[in-house]
Design a protein around this motif. Structure first.
Motif, short mmCIF file in Angstrom:
data_model
loop_
_atom_site.label_atom_id
_atom_site.label_comp_id
_atom_site.label_asym_id
_atom_site.label_seq_id
_atom_site.Cartn_x
_atom_site.Cartn_y
_atom_site.Cartn_z
N ASP A 90 0.84 -1.20 0.00
CA ASP A 90 0.00 0.00 0.00
C ASP A 90 0.87 1.26 0.00
O ASP A 90 0.53 2.27 -0.62
CB ASP A 90 -0.92 0.01 1.22
N VAL A 93 1.93 2.04 -3.51
CA VAL A 93 0.86 2.65 -4.31
C VAL A 93 0.65 4.11 -3.88
O VAL A 93 0.37 4.98 -4.71
CB VAL A 93 -0.44 1.84 -4.16
N GLN A 94 0.81 4.37 -2.58
CA GLN A 94 0.69 5.75 -2.11
C GLN A 94 1.81 6.63 -2.68
O GLN A 94 1.61 7.82 -2.92
CB GLN A 94 0.71 5.78 -0.59
N GLN A 97 0.63 7.87 -5.91
CA GLN A 97 -0.29 8.99 -5.74
C GLN A 97 0.46 10.28 -5.39
O GLN A 97 0.10 11.36 -5.85
CB GLN A 97 -1.32 8.66 -4.66
N HIS A 118 -3.93 10.78 -7.52
CA HIS A 118 -4.03 11.19 -6.11
C HIS A 118 -5.46 11.60 -5.74
O HIS A 118 -5.79 11.70 -4.55
CB HIS A 118 -3.07 12.35 -5.85
N PRO A 121 -9.48 7.09 -4.64
CA PRO A 121 -9.23 6.33 -3.40
C PRO A 121 -8.18 5.25 -3.65
O PRO A 121 -8.01 4.78 -4.78
CB PRO A 121 -10.60 5.73 -3.06
N LEU A 122 -7.50 4.86 -2.59
CA LEU A 122 -6.42 3.89 -2.70
C LEU A 122 -6.87 2.59 -3.37
O LEU A 122 -6.16 2.07 -4.25
CB LEU A 122 -5.82 3.61 -1.32
N VAL A 125 -6.88 2.85 -7.15
CA VAL A 125 -5.54 2.88 -7.75
C VAL A 125 -4.92 1.49 -7.72
O VAL A 125 -4.29 1.05 -8.70
CB VAL A 125 -4.64 3.89 -7.00
N LYS A 126 -5.14 0.76 -6.62
CA LYS A 126 -4.60 -0.61 -6.53
C LYS A 126 -5.21 -1.51 -7.60
O LYS A 126 -4.59 -2.49 -8.04
CB LYS A 126 -4.86 -1.18 -5.14
#
Length: 749
Positions: A90, A93-94, A97, A118, A121-122, A125-126
């Protein structure tokens, strides 16, 4: 003929006289100083973004329509491939962003678009990770007007800012590491930057390696440090004239130069230039053994070799100028730099080199100074040494000459079988226009592409953009094109900004978009799209479908270069044939000289494929190589034939033809062997570079030069001449001389 001899003697006095030698040297020095002071260097005016395809080609027209109707999509993408072998976290992935937020707030120079991940939501994106969760592809788009230097500056800034944001060097991390997060830049921007960087780095290393190789060869052959430097100095002066002239013409936009062309030009200049110098130097050395006056020896050397050198040079110049007929820019823009370099080098070899030899004299060959028998006797007497023996002829050359004239049919059959067996492999050669295949495996753009291919679809790297004029009708583009076998995905079609009837659909392939299979699919994709329009009742569908993208460009490139080859190769053959006809005044000699060189070319291509495919493991060679190799090998191969045959043509007037063949082979053997080794060596230097297209081109050309040097010139050509006898001179006449005249006596090299 007497007028030609008189003109050559006039040239000899003009460049090698007591005062004129210094004037000649002064003119060359002045030219180099003035030109370099007034004009920029060629390598400062390179244009790596020059257009290769004509505006009339479908892929170019498609790009223009895309730029006009879909400006937000017309940027050039850089694909940032982030990868962690055991799976991205995670936190990784952040980081993605954070990067999109940073470059949205403060864009890079020439950046046109970055997806605002960005703002998502996470989990969303994942969801864009590869199926195994190890890889993420972040696209950044740049203005199409940006050149390679501007793109490189942008990506350098990008890497610096990524390092600052992450407090780590993601771009140096190992892509195979399960512990580190790595990043690689690929896509059209990354590939373009890496290609330019490889050629730019190759330019300096190539120059150094070529100079060292030529110097070592000359030292080994002549064992004279002074003589080894003379050709290099001549090449240096020639380059000092050529580079600013090219820079001037490029600045005025008369021509376009690029790094790849300058790299190959450097090899050509040193290889062919040294050859021309050696032809004159070898003749001068030969005459110094029978002529006590260095001035007379030099005048005779210039008079005797100028014709062959000029003819050889013009043969190469005209062959290279034929590249002006190419429609493909990458071929066309080589014509002027290559031909100009050979022309100036040829002029230097018959003006500057004689002037330097006239100034230095016999000392040029120190410590093995060539002297006449009388001079050696006087020297021996002064030093109280035994009387020297007469200079022995080149035994090996004499042996070859005797064997050729005694068993010419054996020689012809043996050489044709050998060369023919190599040539039989030439139809098996496979070709590619995949730029990435020329890169070393550890180049970032290739590593990034490999990650995309392993974890996503290779087609994502360079999707094709299908553009159609719908005439306002609703067409099932996404559905119908998605049913095609080699299509992985078709994105939702979009309407044009200025004309809503113009619709674009991006098509991702299931295979490498840079490979031959994808290129072969372009006509089918075009045909299927036209069929969709026809089924919808749209008339003249052929003129209302366009395909843009890298694959379509490569397809047009292949078609264009194939057409160029079919046009240029016959022109080169005809022009060289006419030059040979004018120089030798023999139709028969022209035919077999051209035939042997063509056989040598196909043999080089076949033997080169054996080495490249079966020993080096390459699946294909770049599609440009056969035409490049043809122009170089046919022209340079005739150089050696001209030098050797011109010797036979002169000698047959003072001695029987078979004796002229024997002595011609023996006399020219060592100098042509030396020249061939140096020329092959300079092209072989390309094989030390990390760029496969230059490696393959260098190997094939070097092999061709060696085949010419050691098989065609010393065996096949003189054997055919021996078999044909007086017929070799048709329609000219040959009067057989029964015994050698005093003028026909010669000293072997």
């Amino acid at each position: 003929m007497d007028q030609q001899v008189s003109e050559k003697k006039g040239l000899a006095k003009l460049v090698g006289g007591t005062y004129s030698r210094w004037i000649t040297l002064g003119i060359w020095i002045s030219l180099v100083v003035i030109l370099n002071a007034v004009f920029p260097q060629g390598n400062s005016q390179t244009n790596e973004n020059a257009q290769n395809l004509a505006d009339s080609l479908p892929s170019v027209q498609a790009e223009q329509i895309a730029k006009q109707e879909f400006p937000s999509e017309s940027g050039v993408p850089a694909l940032i491939v982030l990868h962690r072998e055991k799976g991205m976290t995670d936190g990784d992935v952040q980081i993605v962003q954070q990067l999109t937020a940073a470059f949205t707030q403060e864009p890079l120079p020439n950046q046109s678009l970055i997806v605002p991940l960005h703002e998502l939501p996470l989990p969303a994106v994942k969801g864009q990770l590869s199926e195994d969760g190890s890889t993420f592809v972040l696209p950044i788009f740049f203005n199409k007007e940006a050149d390679v230097d501007q793109l490189k500056e942008s990506m350098d800034q990008f890497q610096e800012r990524v390092d600052q944001i992450t407090n780590a060097d993601l771009f140096a991390a190992d892509v195979d590491s399960s512990e580190e997060l790595s990043a690689r830049i690929t896509g059209p921007v990354g590939i373009q930057i890496d290609a330019t960087g490889l050629f730019s780095d190759a330019d300096v290393s190539l120059l150094i390696a070529t100079v060292i190789l030529v110097l070592v060869f000359l030292l080994l052959i002549y064992r004279s440090p002074i003589l080894a430097l003379i050709p290099l100095v001549a090449v240096g002066f020639a380059y000092g004239v050529i580079s600013p002239l090219l820079g001037w013409m490029a600045r005025e936009e008369w021509i376009v130069v690029d790094s790849q062309g300058l790299s190959i030009m450097t090899v050509l200049l040193f290889g062919a230039g040294t050859d021309y110098c050696l032809f004159l130097i070898a003749r001068f050395r030969q005459l110094l053994m029978v002529e006590s006056s260095k001035t007379k020896a030099l005048f005779q050397a210039v008079t005797g070799s100028t014709g062959a050198i000029a003819m050889s040079g013009f043969t190469v110049v005209i062959s290279l100028l034929a590249l002006l007929l190419a429609d493909y820019g990458g071929l066309n823009r080589f014509a002027i730099p290559f031909s100009l370099s050979i022309l100036i080098m040829m002029i230097a070899s018959i003006t500057l080199v004689p002037a330097m030899l006239a100034i230095i004299g016999r000392t040029s060959f120190f410590p093995f100074v060539p002297r006449t028998l009388e001079m050696r006797r006087e020297r021996a007497q002064r030093k109280g040494k035994p009387e020297p023996k007469p200079q022995k002829p080149n035994r090996f050359g004499v042996m070859i000459g005797n064997w050729i004239t005694q068993k010419p049919w054996t020689v012809i059959l043996a050489t044709i079988v050998l060369l023919g067996s190599f040539a039989a492999f030439s139809p098996q050669v496979k070709y590619t226009f995949d730029t990435l295949s020329s890169f070393p495996e550890d180049v970032p753009s290739r590593e990034g592409f490999q990650l995309i291919g392993e974890h996503f679809s290779q087609g994502e790297l360079a999707p094709a953009k299908v553009i159609v004029d719908t005439e306002g009708k609703d067409l099932p583009l996404q559905e119908k094109l998605g049913e095609l076998e080699k299509v992985a995905k078709v994105l939702e079609p979009k309407s044009g900004q200025n004309n809503p009837d113009i619709v674009s659909a991006e098509v991702e392939f299931t295979l490498n978009p840079y490979g031959n299979e994808a290129m072969d699919f372009i006509p089918l994709l075009m045909e299927e799209t036209r069929k969709i329009l026809q089924d919808a009742g749209i008339a003249d569908a052929d003129s209302k479908v366009w395909i843009a993208g890298q694959t379509a460009e490569q397809y047009d490139t292949r078609e264009t270069t194939d057409a160029d080859a079919k046009r240029i190769i016959p022109v080169v053959i005809i022009m060289i044939a006419l030059l040979l006809l004018l120089y030798l005044r023999s139709f028969i000699a022209m035919l077999y000289l051209m035939g042997t060189v063509l056989l040598s070319y196909f043999s080089a291509l076949g033997l080169g494929w054996i080495v490249i495919h079966y020993f080096m493991g390459a699946d294909a060679i770049q599609g440009f190589i056969p035409l490049y190799a043809f122009v170089f090998l046919v022209a340079l191969g005739e150089d050696y034939n001209i030098f050797m045959v011109s010797s036979i043509w002169k000698k047959r007037k003072q001695m029987p033809l078979k004796q002229a063949i024997r002595e011609g082979v023996a006399e020219t053997g060592s100098v042509i062997t030396s020249a061939g080794l140096i020329l092959a060596g300079t092209f072989a230097v390309l094989a030390t570079l990390p760029i496969q297209v230059l490696v393959h081109f260098g190997l094939i050309t070097a092999i061709g030069v060696l085949l010419d040097t050691f098989i065609v010139r010393p065996f096949l050509v003189p054997a055919i001449t021996s078999v044909l006898g007086s017929l070799a001179f048709w329609p000219g006449k040959h009067r057989e001389v029964e015994t050698a005249t005093e003028q026909g006596a010669t000293t072997h090299l």
